[in-house]
Design an enzyme around this catalytic site. Structure first.
Site, short mmCIF file in Angstrom:
data_model
loop_
_atom_site.label_atom_id
_atom_site.label_comp_id
_atom_site.label_asym_id
_atom_site.label_seq_id
_atom_site.Cartn_x
_atom_site.Cartn_y
_atom_site.Cartn_z
N SER A 51 133.01 24.39 -0.15
CA SER A 51 134.15 24.39 0.77
C SER A 51 133.71 24.56 2.22
CB SER A 51 135.12 25.51 0.39
OG SER A 51 136.15 25.61 1.37
N GLN A 86 146.28 23.57 -8.71
CA GLN A 86 146.35 24.92 -9.26
C GLN A 86 146.08 24.96 -10.75
OE1 GLN A 86 149.83 27.23 -8.26
NE2 GLN A 86 149.61 26.85 -6.06
N HIS A 108 154.51 29.91 -3.93
CA HIS A 108 155.43 28.85 -4.35
C HIS A 108 155.44 28.83 -5.86
CE1 HIS A 108 157.71 25.24 -4.58
NE2 HIS A 108 156.72 24.39 -4.72
N ASP A 191 163.40 24.56 -3.08
CA ASP A 191 162.35 24.11 -2.17
C ASP A 191 162.11 22.61 -2.31
OD1 ASP A 191 159.92 25.01 -0.36
OD2 ASP A 191 159.05 23.72 -1.90
N GLU A 227 165.94 7.27 20.86
CA GLU A 227 167.27 7.66 20.41
C GLU A 227 167.30 8.15 18.97
OE1 GLU A 227 169.58 8.09 22.46
OE2 GLU A 227 168.62 7.09 24.15
#
Length: 344
Positions: A51, A86, A108, A191, A227
């Site tokens: 990572s 996950q 979440h 959500d 707009e």
């Protein structure tokens, strides 16, 4: 009325002597880790050896381990990696290292609610979901201001799951603003519905369709952009500040009358029925299965949709027009360069 918790409801003593292992160091991960550390909580971070975020963690003087090692060490394991990964990380690194008495915490509820992740019954499963992006959560914490959050308890094996969650919320700073009690089911389904029908899908499609309607009618794309897209922020900021009523108070009477009389023509009974179908697909798990299946099959459709959207005329027009507006660039250097380029 919703149950709301405040500062007096949480006590950091419920995290005393415990190690919080934050898995992931993206938008939410870095904010959770740093806020908790600054609140006096012992924090470690779990990231794969490859990572790129490891250097960021180390720069903050936090200990970084593999997700498996962090899970082993952590008493509270906080899963802050993307929904679509996950399940795999849980199976390979987290599940084998969970012991009875640990707490799994999510921001979440997607994977828990739809059962892509099924924790053993001997661990607590809770959620603290701050209602803002991670960078804002961190900024406001540093200013001494809290961000509202949601709290849910899915499993309470220890009998102390709520207390642990409230202590965590206090460490984030969210109890200063208030933490609302919910469930994994309610948080997840609302959500997804909000993202699909309003915040992302609804707004994006509404903007693009309005832009296309004006351009096809012969109006200049640049005028249509201003707009139908650019000025949206002005309206959203007013709604954000004081609700729809305050927005209507702030705009012209002409705009307000158009709101009342033409809004329901655009968002009509057909749209309402479509929204019900979108919600039903979320509630049944159909959308979740579709999304996880898309990832399992290499995300071909997702990437095609992303590429097609990026080529829309509104994106090309916007790229040029934003060069005229240096105040919305991400840095002074970028703004100066963009404006100089636009004048050539």
């Amino acid at each position: 009325m919703a149950k709301v918790y405040y500062e007096h409801d949480g006590d950091l003593k419920h995290l005393a002597g415990k190690t919080v292992a934050v898995i992931g160091y993206g938008s939410q991960g870095h904010a959770h880790a740093l806020n908790l550390r600054d609140s006096g909580v012992k924090v470690i971070v779990g990231l794969p050896p490859t990572s790129a975020s490891r250097a960021k963690v180390q720069a903050q003087k936090l200990e970084v381990l593999s997700p498996a090692e962090a899970t082993q060490r952590g008493d509270v394991v906080v899963v802050l990696i993307p929904d679509q990964v996950q399940q795999a990380v849980y199976k390979s690194d987290i599940a084998p290292n969970l012991a009875p008495g640990k707490t799994l915490l999510f921001a979440h509820g997607f994977n828990i609610h739809f059962k892509f992740v099924v924790p053993p019954p001997a661990v607590d499963v809770v959620m603290i979901a701050p209602k803002c992006p991670g960078h804002r959560l961190r900024e406001l914490f540093q200013e001494g201001i809290g961000v509202p959050a949601l709290l849910a308890v899915e499993q309470n094996a220890s009998g102390q799951a709520e207390q642990t969650a409230l202590a965590y919320a206090k460490g984030l700073g969210s109890l200063k603003a208030g933490v609302i009690r919910t469930t994994f089911k309610e948080e997840t389904e609302t959500d997804l519905f909000g993202e699909q029908t309003v915040l992302c899908g609804g707004v994006s499609a509404l903007i693009a369709t309005a832009f296309e309607t004006l351009v096809q009618a012969g109006y200049q794309p640049e005028i249509a952009y201003f707009e139908c897209l650019h000025e949206l922020k002005l309206i959203v900021d007013l709604i954000y500040q004081g609700g729809i009523k305050y927005m209507r108070y702030s705009v012209s009477d002409t705009a307000e009358y158009g709101d009342y009389t033409r809004g329901p023509v655009v968002i009509d009974a057909h749209v309402r029925e479509t929204m019900k179908k979108v919600l039903a697909d979320i509630q049944s798990g159909l959308f979740a299965k579709e999304w996880m299946g898309e990832n399992a099959q290499g995300r071909k459709r997702f990437l095609e949709l992303r590429s097609k959207a990026a080529e829309h005329q509104i994106e090309k027009v916007g790229t040029e027009l934003r060069k005229m507006m240096p105040w919305i660039q991400t840095s002074k250097e970028e703004a100066t360069a963009a404006q100089a380029q636009a004048r050539r």
